[in-house]
Design a protein around this motif. Sequence first.
Motif, PDB file in Angstrom:
ATOM      1  N   ARG A 150       0.829  -1.206   0.000  1.00 11.31           N
ATOM      2  CA  ARG A 150       0.000   0.000   0.000  1.00 11.31           C
ATOM      3  C   ARG A 150       0.860   1.251   0.000  1.00 11.31           C
ATOM      4  N   SER A 151       1.873   1.275   0.862  1.00 15.38           N
ATOM      5  CA  SER A 151       2.753   2.440   0.916  1.00 15.38           C
ATOM      6  C   SER A 151       3.546   2.599  -0.373  1.00 15.38           C
ATOM      7  N   THR A 153       2.675   1.707  -3.341  1.00 16.78           N
ATOM      8  CA  THR A 153       1.773   2.248  -4.350  1.00 16.78           C
ATOM      9  C   THR A 153       1.539   3.734  -4.137  1.00 16.78           C
ATOM     10  N   SER A 178      -3.358  -5.378   1.752  1.00 17.43           N
ATOM     11  CA  SER A 178      -2.950  -4.442   0.699  1.00 17.43           C
ATOM     12  C   SER A 178      -4.101  -3.594   0.186  1.00 17.43           C
ATOM     13  N   THR A 181      -4.086  -3.078  -3.582  1.00 14.05           N
ATOM     14  CA  THR A 181      -2.956  -2.481  -4.290  1.00 14.05           C
ATOM     15  C   THR A 181      -2.028  -3.517  -4.908  1.00 14.05           C
TER      16      THR A 181
END
Length: 281
Positions: A150-151, A153, A178, A181
């Motif tokens: 997630r981060s 992305t 996620s 993502t």
Amino acid sequence: MRHWYKEKARTERIAREDRGGARRPAPARQRRSEDAPEYIGGRNPVLEALQAGVPSNALYVAQRVDNDDRVRDSIRIAAERGIALLEVSRDKLDRLTEGAVHQGVALQIPAYDYAHPSDLVELAQDAAEVPLIVALDSVTDPRNLGAIARSATAFGAHGLLIPSRRSAGVTGGAWKTSAGTLATMRVARAANLTAALREYREAGLFVIGLDGAGETDIGDVDLLAEPLVVVVGSEGKGLSRLVREQCDVVTRIPMQAAAESLNAGVAAGVALYEVARHRRL
């Protein structure tokens, strides 16, 4: 400065691993086969995965499930995409999801098709962007892998690199955390993480390690705008010795003494934000 953009041919020398899913234990103390499907459980994770277009084989719905908007939307999207819809008992859902909280719905997804390490550099090259890759060293919790995706992305990374052994893989738990993502964030596997990092360096990328014992604060690293691999170590042990030796810089996140460490997912998010901030300057 390392001229990564002149080194495309050299990146192709990065070892090519067999594609396939990571193994993980099953309730009967057996190992999943390399091509065994995974299951995402929970109403929000299932709906997010369907909305993100995650490749899916079947949607399982518990008999007499409380039919809220998320369940209805999941069934509608599955029908539109031609995904099989199966009504099963809650006991079967418990077995499929290995006892995880599923809220009466689960999505079967095929084993993840891992990229090769060199593919991540090529993604940046094809987009005419400065490479940013996140490597995970001994991060074994799939929830951390999902959080890092997630981060990654959010802050513009081109992919994640994980070792084939002693590491979390792209499992149902990772997909769930996620928030969809992983449908767009590519994950590559390396048989030998140290060798893959060495190849990245030879291709012109800098490698910075994230470790609580790092000698430099992340905000003071002068390489953040360069072609970069950010290596995230485990919360307990940090970076392994061999991986540390491949790092151009080992950096830390400054924090109050009362907090001994951050988990890998949070630490990666902080570091990637700092990288993104420097690249906007």
